[in-house]
Enzyme design. Structure first.
Site, PDB file in Angstrom:
ATOM      1  N   ALA A  10       0.820  -1.225   0.000  1.00 24.24           N
ATOM      2  CA  ALA A  10       0.000   0.000   0.000  1.00 24.24           C
ATOM      3  C   ALA A  10       0.851   1.270   0.000  1.00 24.24           C
ATOM      4  O   ALA A  10       0.309   2.365   0.068  1.00 24.24           O
ATOM      5  CB  ALA A  10      -0.935  -0.013   1.206  1.00 24.24           C
ATOM      6  N   THR A  11       2.170   1.130  -0.087  1.00 22.81           N
ATOM      7  CA  THR A  11       3.030   2.320  -0.015  1.00 22.81           C
ATOM      8  C   THR A  11       3.129   3.057  -1.341  1.00 22.81           C
ATOM      9  O   THR A  11       3.730   4.130  -1.406  1.00 22.81           O
ATOM     10  CB  THR A  11       4.459   1.929   0.428  1.00 22.81           C
ATOM     11  OG1 THR A  11       4.968   0.984  -0.523  1.00 22.81           O
ATOM     12  CG2 THR A  11       4.483   1.347   1.818  1.00 22.81           C
ATOM     13  N   GLY A  13       1.641   3.260  -5.832  1.00 25.14           N
ATOM     14  CA  GLY A  13       0.905   2.771  -6.997  1.00 25.14           C
ATOM     15  C   GLY A  13      -0.503   2.256  -6.738  1.00 25.14           C
ATOM     16  O   GLY A  13      -1.337   2.927  -6.113  1.00 25.14           O
ATOM     17  N   ARG A  35       7.948   0.091   3.583  1.00 24.71           N
ATOM     18  CA  ARG A  35       8.332   1.472   3.897  1.00 24.71           C
ATOM     19  C   ARG A  35       7.370   2.080   4.925  1.00 24.71           C
ATOM     20  O   ARG A  35       6.324   2.613   4.581  1.00 24.71           O
ATOM     21  CB  ARG A  35       8.391   2.291   2.599  1.00 24.71           C
ATOM     22  CG  ARG A  35       9.619   1.908   1.766  1.00 24.71           C
ATOM     23  CD  ARG A  35       9.596   2.502   0.387  1.00 24.71           C
ATOM     24  NE  ARG A  35       8.662   1.842  -0.508  1.00 24.71           N
ATOM     25  CZ  ARG A  35       8.486   2.163  -1.788  1.00 24.71           C
ATOM     26  NH1 ARG A  35       9.188   3.135  -2.320  1.00 24.71           N
ATOM     27  NH2 ARG A  35       7.625   1.510  -2.539  1.00 24.71           N
ATOM     28  N   ASP A  61       8.032  -7.546   5.208  1.00 21.64           N
ATOM     29  CA  ASP A  61       8.436  -7.984   3.876  1.00 21.64           C
ATOM     30  C   ASP A  61       7.679  -9.279   3.577  1.00 21.64           C
ATOM     31  O   ASP A  61       7.837 -10.263   4.331  1.00 21.64           O
ATOM     32  CB  ASP A  61       9.964  -8.212   3.887  1.00 21.64           C
ATOM     33  CG  ASP A  61      10.518  -8.538   2.517  1.00 21.64           C
ATOM     34  OD1 ASP A  61       9.808  -9.169   1.706  1.00 21.64           O
ATOM     35  OD2 ASP A  61      11.675  -8.165   2.256  1.00 21.64           O
ATOM     36  N   TYR A 154       9.213 -12.666 -14.855  1.00 21.92           N
ATOM     37  CA  TYR A 154       8.068 -11.889 -14.344  1.00 21.92           C
ATOM     38  C   TYR A 154       6.761 -12.493 -14.862  1.00 21.92           C
ATOM     39  O   TYR A 154       5.808 -12.699 -14.097  1.00 21.92           O
ATOM     40  CB  TYR A 154       8.184 -10.418 -14.754  1.00 21.92           C
ATOM     41  CG  TYR A 154       6.982  -9.605 -14.314  1.00 21.92           C
ATOM     42  CD1 TYR A 154       6.734  -9.371 -12.957  1.00 21.92           C
ATOM     43  CD2 TYR A 154       6.065  -9.104 -15.246  1.00 21.92           C
ATOM     44  CE1 TYR A 154       5.616  -8.648 -12.547  1.00 21.92           C
ATOM     45  CE2 TYR A 154       4.951  -8.380 -14.844  1.00 21.92           C
ATOM     46  CZ  TYR A 154       4.728  -8.157 -13.498  1.00 21.92           C
ATOM     47  OH  TYR A 154       3.612  -7.451 -13.084  1.00 21.92           O
ATOM     48  N   PRO A 184      -4.112  -6.021 -15.160  1.00 25.14           N
ATOM     49  CA  PRO A 184      -3.915  -4.780 -15.911  1.00 25.14           C
ATOM     50  C   PRO A 184      -2.816  -4.907 -16.975  1.00 25.14           C
ATOM     51  O   PRO A 184      -1.889  -5.710 -16.854  1.00 25.14           O
ATOM     52  CB  PRO A 184      -3.454  -3.772 -14.836  1.00 25.14           C
ATOM     53  CG  PRO A 184      -3.614  -4.475 -13.507  1.00 25.14           C
ATOM     54  CD  PRO A 184      -3.539  -5.938 -13.807  1.00 25.14           C
ATOM     55  N   VAL A 187       0.300   0.286 -16.375  1.00 20.06           N
ATOM     56  CA  VAL A 187      -0.201   1.252 -15.392  1.00 20.06           C
ATOM     57  C   VAL A 187       0.997   2.096 -14.960  1.00 20.06           C
ATOM     58  O   VAL A 187       2.028   1.539 -14.552  1.00 20.06           O
ATOM     59  CB  VAL A 187      -0.758   0.545 -14.126  1.00 20.06           C
ATOM     60  CG1 VAL A 187      -1.466   1.545 -13.226  1.00 20.06           C
ATOM     61  CG2 VAL A 187      -1.674  -0.620 -14.478  1.00 20.06           C
TER      62      VAL A 187
HETATM   63  P1  NDP Z   1       4.628  -0.084  -7.327  1.00 22.84           P
HETATM   64  O1  NDP Z   1       6.090  -0.333  -7.442  1.00 22.84           O
HETATM   65  O2  NDP Z   1       4.156   1.319  -7.438  1.00 22.84           O
HETATM   66  O3  NDP Z   1       4.093  -0.708  -5.944  1.00 22.84           O
HETATM   67  C1  NDP Z   1       4.500  -1.987  -5.534  1.00 22.84           C
HETATM   68  C2  NDP Z   1       4.113  -2.203  -4.079  1.00 22.84           C
HETATM   69  O4  NDP Z   1       4.522  -3.528  -3.712  1.00 22.84           O
HETATM   70  C3  NDP Z   1       4.782  -1.237  -3.142  1.00 22.84           C
HETATM   71  O5  NDP Z   1       3.844  -0.761  -2.208  1.00 22.84           O
HETATM   72  C4  NDP Z   1       5.834  -2.079  -2.446  1.00 22.84           C
HETATM   73  O6  NDP Z   1       5.988  -1.654  -1.090  1.00 22.84           O
HETATM   74  C5  NDP Z   1       5.188  -3.468  -2.476  1.00 22.84           C
HETATM   75  N1  NDP Z   1       6.205  -4.502  -2.347  1.00 22.84           N
HETATM   76  C6  NDP Z   1       7.148  -4.849  -3.255  1.00 22.84           C
HETATM   77  N2  NDP Z   1       7.952  -5.797  -2.748  1.00 22.84           N
HETATM   78  C7  NDP Z   1       7.487  -6.059  -1.491  1.00 22.84           C
HETATM   79  C8  NDP Z   1       7.902  -6.915  -0.448  1.00 22.84           C
HETATM   80  N3  NDP Z   1       8.959  -7.757  -0.609  1.00 22.84           N
HETATM   81  N4  NDP Z   1       7.232  -6.924   0.719  1.00 22.84           N
HETATM   82  C9  NDP Z   1       6.173  -6.107   0.870  1.00 22.84           C
HETATM   83  N5  NDP Z   1       5.715  -5.276  -0.054  1.00 22.84           N
HETATM   84  C10 NDP Z   1       6.378  -5.242  -1.229  1.00 22.84           C
HETATM   85  O7  NDP Z   1       3.945  -0.995  -8.447  1.00 22.84           O
HETATM   86  P2  NDP Z   1       2.403  -1.209  -8.850  1.00 22.84           P
HETATM   87  O8  NDP Z   1       1.498  -0.483  -7.975  1.00 22.84           O
HETATM   88  O9  NDP Z   1       2.325  -0.986 -10.301  1.00 22.84           O
HETATM   89  O10 NDP Z   1       2.285  -2.792  -8.619  1.00 22.84           O
HETATM   90  C11 NDP Z   1       1.321  -3.386  -7.790  1.00 22.84           C
HETATM   91  C12 NDP Z   1       0.961  -4.754  -8.345  1.00 22.84           C
HETATM   92  O11 NDP Z   1       0.358  -4.607  -9.632  1.00 22.84           O
HETATM   93  C13 NDP Z   1       2.151  -5.700  -8.553  1.00 22.84           C
HETATM   94  O12 NDP Z   1       1.768  -7.000  -8.157  1.00 22.84           O
HETATM   95  C14 NDP Z   1       2.397  -5.643 -10.060  1.00 22.84           C
HETATM   96  O13 NDP Z   1       3.005  -6.814 -10.525  1.00 22.84           O
HETATM   97  C15 NDP Z   1       0.969  -5.494 -10.555  1.00 22.84           C
HETATM   98  N6  NDP Z   1       0.828  -4.947 -11.897  1.00 22.84           N
HETATM   99  C16 NDP Z   1       1.377  -3.725 -12.222  1.00 22.84           C
HETATM  100  C17 NDP Z   1       1.235  -3.230 -13.499  1.00 22.84           C
HETATM  101  C18 NDP Z   1       1.865  -1.953 -13.948  1.00 22.84           C
HETATM  102  O14 NDP Z   1       1.988  -1.739 -15.180  1.00 22.84           O
HETATM  103  N7  NDP Z   1       2.255  -1.049 -13.040  1.00 22.84           N
HETATM  104  C19 NDP Z   1       0.452  -3.963 -14.520  1.00 22.84           C
HETATM  105  C20 NDP Z   1      -0.044  -5.235 -14.078  1.00 22.84           C
HETATM  106  C21 NDP Z   1       0.105  -5.679 -12.808  1.00 22.84           C
HETATM  107  P3  NDP Z   1       7.408  -1.475  -0.328  1.00 22.84           P
HETATM  108  O15 NDP Z   1       8.436  -1.233  -1.378  1.00 22.84           O
HETATM  109  O16 NDP Z   1       7.166  -0.331   0.602  1.00 22.84           O
HETATM  110  O17 NDP Z   1       7.566  -2.771   0.383  1.00 22.84           O
HETATM  111  C1  8X3 Z   2       2.909  -5.198 -15.634  1.00 23.32           C
HETATM  112  C2  8X3 Z   2       2.520  -5.047 -17.066  1.00 23.32           C
HETATM  113  O1  8X3 Z   2       3.274  -5.542 -19.454  1.00 23.32           O
HETATM  114  O2  8X3 Z   2       4.865  -4.433 -17.960  1.00 23.32           O
HETATM  115  O3  8X3 Z   2       2.473  -6.417 -15.136  1.00 23.32           O
HETATM  116  O4  8X3 Z   2       4.378  -6.750 -17.701  1.00 23.32           O
HETATM  117  S1  8X3 Z   2       3.808  -5.492 -18.091  1.00 23.32           S
END
Ligand code: NDP
Ligand code: 8X3
Length: 255
Positions: A10-11, A13, A35, A61, A154, A184, A187
């Protein structure tokens, strides 16, 4: 009784945007991530903007099973009955061809996106099964339906999230628990910054020349799945930018 929703990651995106949308709807939120400061800032913002919303933060984590179990076990009594779990924490690291990829990057993706999601679900789902109610929302991706060059690992993790969602649906069927997979396309979040290890320019270039989805678009999709009548499970939702048809095809330079 307030609806309790736990959101991992939740920190930033999508997780952060989902927290805001659900706070608006009056959910009580358990917000998690590594974070701590960001979680606390978000908690303060949401409770000030939406006085009906209560927020509890947990810093851990998802890759550490002991930390996940400890965090869930530490929940105060009145926060234990989690109605909705949003398994959002996840990441991509690197975009090298498989034969040049860094195995440390692979471990991070597999440990976070697959094992972390499993640990959190294992800690939360038994309570849902006991109460015979609950909704699990998993963040999949277009990468869980297709594979693109440089994205093999990935994409494999997101294919795994798809399989796990189906398996959860089967195993939790007798308990009336819904499982929704949200998939998605592109994004604009910190996703690409993480993938390219802090290279701002390379990250920004992913979204050049077209309008990507916003985190809020996905948060609203999650709200849509959560607000369907209880007998309706939106099992699998693919959400793409209008300018993107599939994992490899984006139309840049249009309107
Ligand atoms: P962000 O990088 O903006 O957010 C990712 C979040 O995941 C952060 O809050 C981070 O928190 C948390 N996170 C990562 N690693 C850990 C860990 N080891 N433990 C706890 N928390 C963790 O990316 P998005 O918001 O884009 O991604 C969110 C989800 O959406 C992911 O599963 C991603 O694969 C998926 N997704 C994203 C797309 C895109 O294009 N952006 C498209 C499709 C799917 P912190 O670092 O504080 O721990
Ligand atoms: C994130 C979307 O296309 O970068 O899951 O893998 S893509």
């Amino acid at each position: 009784m307030a609806h309790i929703t736990m959101i991992t990651g939740a920190t930033s995106g999508i997780g952060r945007a989902t927290a805001r949308v659900l706070a608006q709807d009056g959910h009580h939120l358990i917000l998690t991530g590594r974070r701590r400061e960001r979680l606390e800032t978000l908690r303060d913002e949401l409770t000030s903007d939406y006085p009906k919303c209560h927020v509890l933060t947990l810093t851990f984590d998802v890759r550490r099973r002991d930390a996940v179990d400890e965090a869930i076990a530490s929940l105060p009594e009145d926060w234990r009955a989690i109605d909705t779990l949003v398994n959002n924490a996840g990441l991509a690291v690197g975009l090298e061809p498989l034969h040049e990829g860094d195995p440390d990057d692979w471990e991070r993706m597999i440990d976070t996106n697959i094992k972390g999601l499993l640990y959190v679900t294992r800690a939360v789902a038994p309570g849902m099964a006991d109460r015979r109610a609950g909704h699990i929302v998993n963040l999949g991706s277009i990468a869980g339906r297709e594979v693109y060059p440089g994205g093999a690992v990935y994409c494999a993790t997101k294919h795994a999230v798809r399989a796990l969602s189906q398996g959860m649906r089967q195993d939790l069927l007798p308990y009336g628990i819904r499982v929704s997979l949200i998939c998605p396309g592109a994004v604009e979040t910190e996703f690409s910054l993480v993938r390219f290890k802090g290279d701002n320019q390379r990250a920004a270039s992913v979204y050049d020349g077209y309008i990507p989805l916003t985190a809020d678009d996905i948060a609203r999709t999650i709200r849509f799945a959560l607000t369907a009548p209880a007998h309706v499970d939106l099992q699998d939702i693919l959400v793409m930018p209008t300018a993107q048809t599939d994992a490899r095809t984006v139309h840049r330079g249009g309107k």
